[in-house]
Design an enzyme around this catalytic site. Structure first.
Site, short mmCIF file in Angstrom:
data_model
loop_
_atom_site.label_atom_id
_atom_site.label_comp_id
_atom_site.label_asym_id
_atom_site.label_seq_id
_atom_site.Cartn_x
_atom_site.Cartn_y
_atom_site.Cartn_z
N GLN A 19 0.85 -1.19 0.00
CA GLN A 19 0.00 0.00 0.00
C GLN A 19 0.89 1.25 0.00
O GLN A 19 1.66 1.47 0.93
CB GLN A 19 -0.94 0.02 1.22
CG GLN A 19 -2.01 1.12 1.01
CD GLN A 19 -2.87 1.37 2.22
OE1 GLN A 19 -2.37 1.49 3.32
NE2 GLN A 19 -4.17 1.50 2.02
N TYR A 68 -5.55 10.99 4.02
CA TYR A 68 -4.14 11.25 3.69
C TYR A 68 -4.04 12.01 2.35
O TYR A 68 -5.05 12.43 1.80
CB TYR A 68 -3.36 9.93 3.70
CG TYR A 68 -3.38 9.32 5.09
CD1 TYR A 68 -2.88 10.02 6.19
CD2 TYR A 68 -3.96 8.07 5.33
CE1 TYR A 68 -2.93 9.50 7.47
CE2 TYR A 68 -4.01 7.53 6.62
CZ TYR A 68 -3.50 8.25 7.68
OH TYR A 68 -3.55 7.74 8.95
N ARG A 99 -7.40 2.64 -3.10
CA ARG A 99 -8.34 2.69 -1.97
C ARG A 99 -8.87 4.12 -1.85
O ARG A 99 -8.08 5.07 -1.89
CB ARG A 99 -7.63 2.28 -0.67
CG ARG A 99 -8.60 2.06 0.47
CD ARG A 99 -7.95 1.49 1.72
NE ARG A 99 -8.89 0.60 2.39
CZ ARG A 99 -8.79 0.18 3.64
NH1 ARG A 99 -7.76 0.53 4.38
NH2 ARG A 99 -9.70 -0.61 4.15
N GLY A 101 -9.59 -6.55 8.75
CA GLY A 101 -8.51 -5.84 9.43
C GLY A 101 -8.25 -6.37 10.82
O GLY A 101 -7.47 -7.31 11.00
N ARG A 102 -8.92 -5.79 11.82
CA ARG A 102 -8.63 -6.13 13.22
C ARG A 102 -8.68 -7.63 13.52
O ARG A 102 -7.80 -8.12 14.24
CB ARG A 102 -9.54 -5.30 14.14
CG ARG A 102 -9.12 -3.84 14.14
CD ARG A 102 -10.20 -2.92 14.63
NE ARG A 102 -11.27 -2.78 13.65
CZ ARG A 102 -12.28 -1.93 13.74
NH1 ARG A 102 -12.36 -1.13 14.79
NH2 ARG A 102 -13.20 -1.86 12.79
C1 LIG Z 1 -4.29 -0.72 13.81
C2 LIG Z 1 -4.88 -0.32 12.49
C3 LIG Z 1 -4.04 0.14 11.48
C4 LIG Z 1 -4.56 0.50 10.23
N1 LIG Z 1 -3.71 0.89 9.24
C5 LIG Z 1 -4.18 1.16 8.01
C6 LIG Z 1 -3.29 1.45 6.94
O1 LIG Z 1 -2.07 1.42 7.06
N2 LIG Z 1 -3.84 1.76 5.74
C7 LIG Z 1 -5.20 1.78 5.54
O2 LIG Z 1 -5.65 2.07 4.44
N3 LIG Z 1 -6.05 1.45 6.52
C8 LIG Z 1 -5.58 1.13 7.75
N4 LIG Z 1 -6.45 0.74 8.73
C9 LIG Z 1 -7.87 0.51 8.41
C10 LIG Z 1 -8.11 -0.96 8.05
O3 LIG Z 1 -7.49 -1.27 6.81
C11 LIG Z 1 -9.61 -1.31 7.95
O4 LIG Z 1 -10.22 -0.50 6.98
C12 LIG Z 1 -10.32 -1.13 9.27
O5 LIG Z 1 -9.61 -1.74 10.33
C13 LIG Z 1 -11.75 -1.71 9.23
O6 LIG Z 1 -11.73 -3.11 9.01
P1 LIG Z 1 -11.99 -4.15 10.24
O7 LIG Z 1 -13.30 -3.75 10.86
O8 LIG Z 1 -12.04 -5.50 9.59
O9 LIG Z 1 -10.86 -3.98 11.21
C14 LIG Z 1 -5.96 0.41 10.00
C15 LIG Z 1 -6.79 -0.06 11.03
C16 LIG Z 1 -6.27 -0.42 12.26
C17 LIG Z 1 -7.20 -0.95 13.31
#
Ligand SMILES: Cc1cc2nc3c(=O)[nH]c(=O)nc-3n(C[C@H](O)[C@H](O)[C@H](O)COP(=O)(O)O)c2cc1C
Length: 347
Positions: free
Chosen positions: A100, A179, A226, A316-317
């Site tokens: 990314q 961003y 994205r 994600g999480r």
């Molecule tokens: C700790 C953390 C770090 C994240 N870092 C990024 C990132 O580097 N780039 C990005 O586009 N989204 C980032 N996100 C967003 C996730 O990609 C994702 O959209 C978000 O966690 C929702 O999905 P989930 O409910 O399955 O966790 C981050 C989220 C979390 C919790």
């Protein structure tokens, strides 16, 4: 019943994914002080290779894009070599991985790159300070000149070439979550009156120029994007943003990217000016490969894919809490619940 998640899927008939579960990009702030990925990161990604596709944590295209400590880069040879180990580990375990590509724009802080300007579409600071580093309040950025913008576009394209050299299967351009690229796409952060501001076409110009430069360099089948049509972090929503995304999505449809990915934490969030959730807004305007995300479980994601709300799901999480997320879902085993304390170490 989540069986549709375990169907293979070919991105543009060229990159074959073993299943429809993507690991969402997750910043972990664990690169070394030269922003080189570590052995621990190699093992962390290697353990998650069962995902149909891993999208790496956001990776800096150049030093002045940095807004958080120890976020990895892809702008020098040491970083490329570090990522080579990561991509090797993922490939040896049968997986695929995109990088990314990231520049934080006005969310950057000179503390991390030695004091030069913070660069953004307009000279408007974001409120607040770097998370967990209270003393680092955000600065008023310098509005990017036309020459700055040309250079940024080149730097995205070079970082994409570096990603391929580092063994990535492709790149996801980070145009979401407040961003740099997203800052051009929202009225709150873009008040320019030149060819990069004012109208939907002008406000989309930078995002599309980056997409075009990257696809020219590494090919459309290896390029994804994205986006966050619904402003929810570091940017205030403005109902005029909808026209910008209507225009952008129509243009993106013509470009045959590997996929388009939504940037949101909870896709049940409703945006008045989009007429509903982000995924429903985007799907109505974009019928190519779409990745949904945002507080989905395997079950809700499977149902959404069945209803053609999107084609692939990014998780994600739950992937932080469960390195073996895919196996657990396939076997119907219980998942370890995610908690923020898990961010302290890479498991
Ligand atoms: C700790 C953390 C770090 C994240 N870092 C990024 C990132 O580097 N780039 C990005 O586009 N989204 C980032 N996100 C967003 C996730 O990609 C994702 O959209 C978000 O966690 C929702 O999905 P989930 O409910 O399955 O966790 C981050 C989220 C979390 C919790």
């Amino acid at each position: 019943m989540t069986s549709n998640l375990f169907q293979s899927y070919a991105l543009n008939n060229s990159i074959n994914l073993n299943n429809r579960i993507l690991m969402a990009p997750l910043t972990r702030c664990m690169a070394d002080d030269d922003l080189v990925p570590t052995q621990t990161m190699t093992e962390y990604y290697g353990r998650r290779a069962e995902a149909g596709l891993i999208i790496s944590e956001a990776v800096l295209i150049r030093p002045d894009g940095q807004g958080y400590p120890n976020t990895p880069g892809l702008f020098n040879a040491a970083q490329i070599n570090g990522w080579l180990k990561v991509t090797d580990a993922v490939h040896s375990n049968g997986g695929k991985i995109f990088a990314q590509l990231w520049h934080t724009g006005r969310v950057a802080h000179p503390h991390f790159f030695g004091g030069s300007d913070v660069i953004a579409p307009s000279a408007l600071a974001v409120d607040g300070s770097v998370p967990r580093m209270r003393e680092l309040t955000y600065q008023v950025p310098k509005a990017a000149s036309a020459a700055d913008i040309t250079q940024l576009i080149k730097d995205y394209s070079q970082a994409a070439a570096n990603a391929i050299e580092a063994g990535f299967d492709g790149v996801e351009i980070h145009g979401a979550n407040g961003y740099l690229i997203d800052q051009f796409l929202h009225h709150d952060s873009n008040r320019r009156s030149d060819q990069y501001g004012g109208s939907a076409e002008n406000m989309s110009r930078f995002a599309l120029a980056v997409v075009d430069a990257v696809t020219d360099r590494i090919g459309k089948n290896k390029t994804a994007l994205r986006i966050s049509p619904g402003a929810y972090v570091n940017i205030e929503a403005d109902s005029r943003d909808r026209d910008v995304f209507d225009y952008l999505l129509a243009e993106l449809k013509l470009r045959d990217l590997a996929f388009l990915h939504i940037g949101i934490f909870d896709d049940s969030m409703q945006f008045d000016y989009l007429g509903g959730s982000v995924s429903s807004y985007v799907r109505a305007r974009y019928n190519k490969t779409l990745v949904g995300v945002g507080s989905y479980t395997a079950e809700t994601a499977s149902a959404a894919i069945n209803e053609n709300k999107f084609d692939l799901i990014a998780i994600g999480r739950p992937f932080i809490a469960n390195p073996d997320y895919v196996s657990r879902v396939r076997q119907g085993s219980e998942l370890q619940p995610y908690s923020d304390e898990m961010l302290g170490s890479l498991v």
